[in-house]
Design a protein around this motif. Sequence first.
Motif, mmCIF file in Angstrom:
data_model
loop_
_atom_site.group_PDB
_atom_site.id
_atom_site.type_symbol
_atom_site.label_atom_id
_atom_site.label_comp_id
_atom_site.label_asym_id
_atom_site.label_seq_id
_atom_site.Cartn_x
_atom_site.Cartn_y
_atom_site.Cartn_z
ATOM 1 N N LYS A 124 -24.791 6.501 -7.663
ATOM 2 C CA LYS A 124 -25.587 5.312 -7.340
ATOM 3 C C LYS A 124 -25.067 4.057 -8.007
ATOM 4 O O LYS A 124 -25.419 2.944 -7.622
ATOM 5 C CB LYS A 124 -27.038 5.524 -7.798
ATOM 6 N N GLY A 125 -24.251 4.266 -9.047
ATOM 7 C CA GLY A 125 -23.791 3.085 -9.764
ATOM 8 C C GLY A 125 -22.479 3.316 -10.472
ATOM 9 O O GLY A 125 -22.176 4.414 -10.935
ATOM 10 N N ILE A 126 -21.654 2.272 -10.528
ATOM 11 C CA ILE A 126 -20.411 2.355 -11.284
ATOM 12 C C ILE A 126 -20.303 1.136 -12.205
ATOM 13 O O ILE A 126 -20.948 0.113 -11.974
ATOM 14 C CB ILE A 126 -19.170 2.440 -10.364
ATOM 15 N N LEU A 127 -19.515 1.279 -13.236
ATOM 16 C CA LEU A 127 -19.304 0.163 -14.159
ATOM 17 C C LEU A 127 -17.808 -0.124 -14.264
ATOM 18 O O LEU A 127 -17.015 0.762 -14.555
ATOM 19 C CB LEU A 127 -19.841 0.495 -15.549
ATOM 20 N N LEU A 128 -17.436 -1.365 -13.977
ATOM 21 C CA LEU A 128 -16.048 -1.799 -14.148
ATOM 22 C C LEU A 128 -15.994 -2.660 -15.402
ATOM 23 O O LEU A 128 -16.760 -3.617 -15.525
ATOM 24 C CB LEU A 128 -15.591 -2.624 -12.944
ATOM 25 N N PHE A 129 -15.122 -2.298 -16.338
ATOM 26 C CA PHE A 129 -15.051 -3.104 -17.558
ATOM 27 C C PHE A 129 -13.607 -3.455 -17.893
ATOM 28 O O PHE A 129 -12.682 -2.761 -17.497
ATOM 29 C CB PHE A 129 -15.737 -2.395 -18.726
ATOM 30 N N GLY A 130 -13.436 -4.557 -18.599
ATOM 31 C CA GLY A 130 -12.100 -4.998 -18.973
ATOM 32 C C GLY A 130 -12.069 -6.505 -19.093
ATOM 33 O O GLY A 130 -13.059 -7.174 -18.845
ATOM 34 N N PRO A 131 -10.887 -7.041 -19.467
ATOM 35 C CA PRO A 131 -10.785 -8.485 -19.719
ATOM 36 C C PRO A 131 -11.092 -9.327 -18.474
ATOM 37 O O PRO A 131 -11.032 -8.808 -17.353
ATOM 38 C CB PRO A 131 -9.330 -8.675 -20.153
ATOM 39 N N PRO A 132 -11.417 -10.604 -18.665
ATOM 40 C CA PRO A 132 -11.731 -11.484 -17.536
ATOM 41 C C PRO A 132 -10.525 -11.658 -16.602
ATOM 42 O O PRO A 132 -9.379 -11.553 -17.040
ATOM 43 C CB PRO A 132 -12.063 -12.833 -18.183
ATOM 44 N N GLY A 133 -10.812 -11.905 -15.349
ATOM 45 C CA GLY A 133 -9.776 -12.284 -14.394
ATOM 46 C C GLY A 133 -8.832 -11.173 -13.978
ATOM 47 O O GLY A 133 -7.728 -11.419 -13.520
ATOM 48 N N LEU A 167 -5.354 -5.405 -18.092
ATOM 49 C CA LEU A 167 -4.335 -6.363 -17.672
ATOM 50 C C LEU A 167 -3.227 -5.624 -16.916
ATOM 51 O O LEU A 167 -2.898 -4.493 -17.257
ATOM 52 C CB LEU A 167 -3.740 -7.069 -18.902
ATOM 53 N N PRO A 168 -2.653 -6.256 -15.913
ATOM 54 C CA PRO A 168 -1.627 -5.574 -15.111
ATOM 55 C C PRO A 168 -0.328 -5.365 -15.887
ATOM 56 O O PRO A 168 0.040 -6.196 -16.717
ATOM 57 C CB PRO A 168 -1.409 -6.538 -13.944
ATOM 58 N N ASP A 169 0.350 -4.260 -15.614
ATOM 59 C CA ASP A 169 1.696 -4.070 -16.164
ATOM 60 C C ASP A 169 2.693 -4.808 -15.262
ATOM 61 O O ASP A 169 2.293 -5.482 -14.320
ATOM 62 C CB ASP A 169 2.024 -2.567 -16.300
ATOM 63 N N GLU A 170 3.995 -4.625 -15.559
ATOM 64 C CA GLU A 170 4.992 -5.417 -14.828
ATOM 65 C C GLU A 170 4.946 -5.161 -13.315
ATOM 66 O O GLU A 170 5.027 -6.096 -12.509
ATOM 67 C CB GLU A 170 6.392 -5.135 -15.386
ATOM 68 N N THR A 171 4.790 -3.901 -12.952
ATOM 69 C CA THR A 171 4.700 -3.567 -11.523
ATOM 70 C C THR A 171 3.474 -4.226 -10.894
ATOM 71 O O THR A 171 3.548 -4.794 -9.801
ATOM 72 C CB THR A 171 4.604 -2.035 -11.335
ATOM 73 N N GLY A 172 2.363 -4.157 -11.613
ATOM 74 C CA GLY A 172 1.139 -4.793 -11.129
ATOM 75 C C GLY A 172 1.319 -6.294 -10.977
ATOM 76 O O GLY A 172 0.892 -6.885 -9.976
ATOM 77 N N ARG A 173 1.966 -6.899 -11.960
ATOM 78 C CA ARG A 173 2.169 -8.360 -11.906
ATOM 79 C C ARG A 173 3.053 -8.736 -10.722
ATOM 80 O O ARG A 173 2.836 -9.750 -10.054
ATOM 81 C CB ARG A 173 2.786 -8.859 -13.224
ATOM 82 N N ARG A 174 4.044 -7.900 -10.448
ATOM 83 C CA ARG A 174 4.917 -8.150 -9.305
ATOM 84 C C ARG A 174 4.084 -8.132 -8.015
ATOM 85 O O ARG A 174 4.195 -9.027 -7.172
ATOM 86 C CB ARG A 174 6.005 -7.074 -9.256
ATOM 87 N N LEU A 182 1.803 -11.238 -7.926
ATOM 88 C CA LEU A 182 2.567 -12.454 -7.599
ATOM 89 C C LEU A 182 2.947 -12.476 -6.125
ATOM 90 O O LEU A 182 2.936 -13.521 -5.478
ATOM 91 C CB LEU A 182 3.819 -12.546 -8.479
ATOM 92 N N LYS A 183 3.274 -11.305 -5.591
ATOM 93 C CA LYS A 183 3.610 -11.233 -4.158
ATOM 94 C C LYS A 183 2.394 -11.605 -3.326
ATOM 95 O O LYS A 183 2.502 -12.380 -2.372
ATOM 96 C CB LYS A 183 4.080 -9.823 -3.787
ATOM 97 N N ILE A 184 1.241 -11.058 -3.709
ATOM 98 C CA ILE A 184 0.008 -11.352 -2.960
ATOM 99 C C ILE A 184 -0.258 -12.851 -2.948
ATOM 100 O O ILE A 184 -0.538 -13.440 -1.904
ATOM 101 C CB ILE A 184 -1.198 -10.590 -3.572
ATOM 102 N N HIS A 185 -0.118 -13.481 -4.109
ATOM 103 C CA HIS A 185 -0.477 -14.898 -4.195
ATOM 104 C C HIS A 185 0.623 -15.847 -3.692
ATOM 105 O O HIS A 185 0.421 -17.055 -3.662
ATOM 106 C CB HIS A 185 -0.918 -15.257 -5.619
ATOM 107 N N THR A 186 1.785 -15.290 -3.332
ATOM 108 C CA THR A 186 2.820 -16.145 -2.732
ATOM 109 C C THR A 186 3.084 -15.753 -1.273
ATOM 110 O O THR A 186 4.054 -16.220 -0.673
ATOM 111 C CB THR A 186 4.156 -16.074 -3.525
ATOM 112 N N THR A 187 2.245 -14.891 -0.733
ATOM 113 C CA THR A 187 2.459 -14.412 0.643
ATOM 114 C C THR A 187 2.589 -15.569 1.620
ATOM 115 O O THR A 187 3.568 -15.668 2.365
ATOM 116 C CB THR A 187 1.285 -13.511 1.090
ATOM 117 N N GLY A 245 -4.561 -11.256 -13.519
ATOM 118 C CA GLY A 245 -4.396 -11.641 -12.114
ATOM 119 C C GLY A 245 -4.796 -13.082 -11.887
ATOM 120 O O GLY A 245 -4.121 -13.826 -11.173
ATOM 121 N N ALA A 246 -5.906 -13.481 -12.507
ATOM 122 C CA ALA A 246 -6.380 -14.856 -12.339
ATOM 123 C C ALA A 246 -5.362 -15.840 -12.916
ATOM 124 O O ALA A 246 -5.130 -16.916 -12.353
ATOM 125 C CB ALA A 246 -7.741 -15.023 -13.010
ATOM 126 N N GLU A 247 -4.752 -15.453 -14.040
ATOM 127 C CA GLU A 247 -3.753 -16.340 -14.651
ATOM 128 C C GLU A 247 -2.477 -16.408 -13.811
ATOM 129 O O GLU A 247 -1.829 -17.462 -13.736
ATOM 130 C CB GLU A 247 -3.459 -15.882 -16.080
#
Length: 299
Positions: A55-64, A198-205, A208-213, A239-241
């Motif tokens: 019925k419920g999930i919790l997502l936790f971690g740094p902003p953005g 926070l994303p690792d290098e693969t995640g950041r890649r 960045l691809k998503i936001h430059t599509t 991701g936000a940064e």
Amino acid sequence: SKRPAANAIIQPNFKFEDMGIGGLDTEFSAIFRRAFASRIFPPGLVDKLGIQHVKGILLFGPPGTGKTLMARQIGKMLNAREPKIVNGPEILSKYVGQSEENVRKLFADAEKEYKEKGEESGLHIIIFDELDAICKQRGSSRDSTGVSDSVVNQLLSKMDGVDQLNNILIIGMTNRLDMIDEALLRPGRLEVHMEISLPDETGRRQILKIHTTKMRENKVMASDVDINELAALTKNFSGAELNGLVKSATSFAFNRHVKVGTVAGVSNDIDKLKVNRQDFLHALEEVKPAFGVNEEELT
Ligand code: ATP
């Protein structure tokens, strides 16, 4: 009997890659298996197994880092009603009883539809951002008014009532797992917990691809920009940064064409606008990651 709500079915052509979320495929698969697999079991199996849907999930971690993004996409994947998104501070009211009333209202639509349609009801998602704001650890001296006590209690009683409903999913989000009232995290409540870090290098890649599509598709990105290089240079960026970095680079490129204060002639010149490597390097001087930098310096 507890059968899946009829509309809680996975979009047949759903693909994680299309969700516009970078670097969180492992987390998404784990959430899916732990929280939603039962919603696509064949009819009757949930009954046979004698289990209940999460019925419920919790997502936790740094902003953005994409928690809100993830929560919204989960809603789309499950074909849910447009999610209600609230944040903790918004719910709190200085008027006696108003905060509990705010919580009660969040559940009203789902309860109404369940009364009318029973198990045929669509799935309702309530996204609670900054969930920690309503917690402040029950009974602690940090909140002498007792307001957050009663808000958490109201939320708990609503969540326990969902037992009969089956058409509500609550997604809580926080940067402060340590602040979340333990009673909220028990089985039957926000029982699946997932860290979104926070994303690792693969995640950041990927991010960045998503936001430059768009700029790549429209050939507004110069060929000297190397996404792999940028991913390597952006350790500790959320991701936000990374999104902020792309925006900043774009504004440096724009600036080469337009002197601030002059607007005339922009439209001709702007056709030649390309965001290049130098713009990104400039942007890197301007946009800095907020988290993780200290740990980095220690090693
Ligand atoms: P907060 O804790 O501040 O609410 P959050 O984790 O919910 O943060 P989002 O609101 O999902 O973060 O992210 C803000 C924006 O940053 C998104 O709209 C998106 O543009 C970008 N972003 C963050 N994470 C990702 C990601 N993993 N992939 C793609 N874009 C991302």
